[in-house]
Each structure stands twice: as C-alpha cells, then as structure tokens.
Motif scaffolding. Structure first.
Motif, PDB file in Angstrom:
ATOM      1  N   GLY A  72       0.786  -1.233   0.000  1.00 41.87           N
ATOM      2  CA  GLY A  72       0.000   0.000   0.000  1.00 41.87           C
ATOM      3  C   GLY A  72       0.813   1.275   0.000  1.00 41.87           C
ATOM      4  N   LYS A  73       2.141   1.164   0.082  1.00 41.59           N
ATOM      5  CA  LYS A  73       2.974   2.373   0.039  1.00 41.59           C
ATOM      6  C   LYS A  73       3.021   2.930  -1.382  1.00 41.59           C
ATOM      7  N   SER A  74       3.235   4.218  -1.483  1.00 42.14           N
ATOM      8  CA  SER A  74       3.341   4.854  -2.794  1.00 42.14           C
ATOM      9  C   SER A  74       4.674   4.472  -3.439  1.00 42.14           C
ATOM     10  N   GLU A  75       4.759   4.661  -4.736  1.00 37.31           N
ATOM     11  CA  GLU A  75       6.001   4.371  -5.455  1.00 37.31           C
ATOM     12  C   GLU A  75       7.154   5.205  -4.907  1.00 37.31           C
ATOM     13  N   ARG A  76       6.889   6.439  -4.575  1.00 39.11           N
ATOM     14  CA  ARG A  76       7.930   7.315  -4.021  1.00 39.11           C
ATOM     15  C   ARG A  76       8.455   6.771  -2.686  1.00 39.11           C
ATOM     16  N   GLN A  77       7.552   6.296  -1.828  1.00 36.58           N
ATOM     17  CA  GLN A  77       7.964   5.716  -0.554  1.00 36.58           C
ATOM     18  C   GLN A  77       8.762   4.432  -0.773  1.00 36.58           C
ATOM     19  N   LEU A  78       8.339   3.632  -1.739  1.00 33.50           N
ATOM     20  CA  LEU A  78       9.049   2.383  -2.031  1.00 33.50           C
ATOM     21  C   LEU A  78      10.447   2.647  -2.589  1.00 33.50           C
ATOM     22  N   GLN A  79      10.586   3.678  -3.395  1.00 37.90           N
ATOM     23  CA  GLN A  79      11.896   4.009  -3.969  1.00 37.90           C
ATOM     24  C   GLN A  79      12.904   4.340  -2.878  1.00 37.90           C
ATOM     25  N   ARG A  80      12.435   4.911  -1.778  1.00 39.64           N
ATOM     26  CA  ARG A  80      13.345   5.215  -0.652  1.00 39.64           C
ATOM     27  C   ARG A  80      13.845   3.952   0.028  1.00 39.64           C
ATOM     28  N   LEU A  81      13.051   2.891  -0.032  1.00 38.69           N
ATOM     29  CA  LEU A  81      13.429   1.623   0.589  1.00 38.69           C
ATOM     30  C   LEU A  81      14.303   0.765  -0.317  1.00 38.69           C
ATOM     31  N   ARG A  82      13.987   0.764  -1.601  1.00 39.13           N
ATOM     32  CA  ARG A  82      14.724  -0.084  -2.542  1.00 39.13           C
ATOM     33  C   ARG A  82      16.165   0.382  -2.659  1.00 39.13           C
ATOM     34  N   GLY A  83      17.060  -0.569  -2.537  1.00 37.04           N
ATOM     35  CA  GLY A  83      18.481  -0.256  -2.617  1.00 37.04           C
ATOM     36  C   GLY A  83      19.077   0.146  -1.277  1.00 37.04           C
ATOM     37  N   HIS A  84      18.212   0.382  -0.288  1.00 35.32           N
ATOM     38  CA  HIS A  84      18.686   0.738   1.059  1.00 35.32           C
ATOM     39  C   HIS A  84      18.280  -0.350   2.044  1.00 35.32           C
ATOM     40  N   ALA A  85      16.991  -0.476   2.288  1.00 36.88           N
ATOM     41  CA  ALA A  85      16.487  -1.482   3.223  1.00 36.88           C
ATOM     42  C   ALA A  85      16.264  -2.819   2.537  1.00 36.88           C
ATOM     43  N   MET A  86      16.077  -2.801   1.213  1.00 34.43           N
ATOM     44  CA  MET A  86      15.852  -4.041   0.479  1.00 34.43           C
ATOM     45  C   MET A  86      16.386  -3.914  -0.938  1.00 34.43           C
ATOM     46  N   ALA A  87      16.777  -5.046  -1.490  1.00 34.61           N
ATOM     47  CA  ALA A  87      17.304  -5.069  -2.855  1.00 34.61           C
ATOM     48  C   ALA A  87      17.043  -6.446  -3.438  1.00 34.61           C
ATOM     49  N   MET A  88      17.129  -6.522  -4.741  1.00 34.43           N
ATOM     50  CA  MET A  88      16.903  -7.791  -5.439  1.00 34.43           C
ATOM     51  C   MET A  88      18.004  -7.974  -6.470  1.00 34.43           C
ATOM     52  N   VAL A  89      18.548  -9.180  -6.527  1.00 32.31           N
ATOM     53  CA  VAL A  89      19.514  -9.542  -7.555  1.00 32.31           C
ATOM     54  C   VAL A  89      18.744 -10.380  -8.572  1.00 32.31           C
ATOM     55  N   PHE A  90      18.567  -9.859  -9.753  1.00 31.58           N
ATOM     56  CA  PHE A  90      17.775 -10.529 -10.775  1.00 31.58           C
ATOM     57  C   PHE A  90      18.545 -11.691 -11.386  1.00 31.58           C
ATOM     58  N   GLN A  91      17.821 -12.753 -11.716  1.00 30.89           N
ATOM     59  CA  GLN A  91      18.415 -13.941 -12.319  1.00 30.89           C
ATOM     60  C   GLN A  91      18.951 -13.625 -13.711  1.00 30.89           C
ATOM     61  N   GLU A  92      18.229 -12.836 -14.465  1.00 28.39           N
ATOM     62  CA  GLU A  92      18.626 -12.441 -15.815  1.00 28.39           C
ATOM     63  C   GLU A  92      19.074 -10.992 -15.780  1.00 28.39           C
TER      64      GLU A  92
END
Length: 94
Positions: A72-92
C-alpha cells in the motif's frame, strides 16, 4: 524482529491464482531459499516482496520490511526503501 515478514501472500491475475497463502520470515543473518517447479510463482513472489509485480496482478496479504508494512505504500515511498532497506539480484541481468 524479522528483516522480512511475508504473511498470507496471495497473488492472482483476474480469477487465476498464481501464488496462494505463502508465509515466511527472514531473520537477521538468516538465508532463505524459495524453491519450486518452473511456473510455481517463485519470481512473482520475489517481485511482490519488492512491490515490482505487474500492474494487473492483485496482491493480498502482508509484507513488512524491518517491521514496517510496505503493501500500500506509494512508489515514491518504495523508492526510498529499494536499494537501502531491500534489494533484489535478478536472475537475468539483461
């Protein structure tokens, strides 16, 4: 406290369920593997955790990072978390 807490996650496209009622927790220092057959929903589960699922996907359940609910968080709020509190290493990587 869990770094990641996924509770009763379900994901569907229209009336077609893809992931049904999955729950797991990841504690500090813990490694967790999500395994299953091809097409079982592993990638969609990971994308949902990052809130990067396709826009037509419907999600139910709760996802919390460091005790903070992210569903339910906005994209702007999620962008603050991604790369800081959470990250994903893509298979491809391409």
């Amino acid at each position: 406290m869990s770094l990641l807490c996924v509770e009763n996650l379900s994901l569907s496209f229209g009336s077609q369920p893809v992931v049904e009622d999955i729950s797991f927790h990841v504690a500090p220092g813990e490694l967790v593997a999500l395994v299953g057959e091809s097409g079982s929903g592993k990638s969609l589960t990971a994308l949902s955790v990052m809130q990067l699922q396709p826009p037509e996907a419907k999600i139910n359940g709760t996802i919390a990072v460091n005790g903070e609910a992210i569903t339910g968080k906005s994209e702007r709020q999620l962008q603050r978390l991604r790369g800081h509190a959470m990250a994903m290493v893509f298979q491809e990587p391409m």
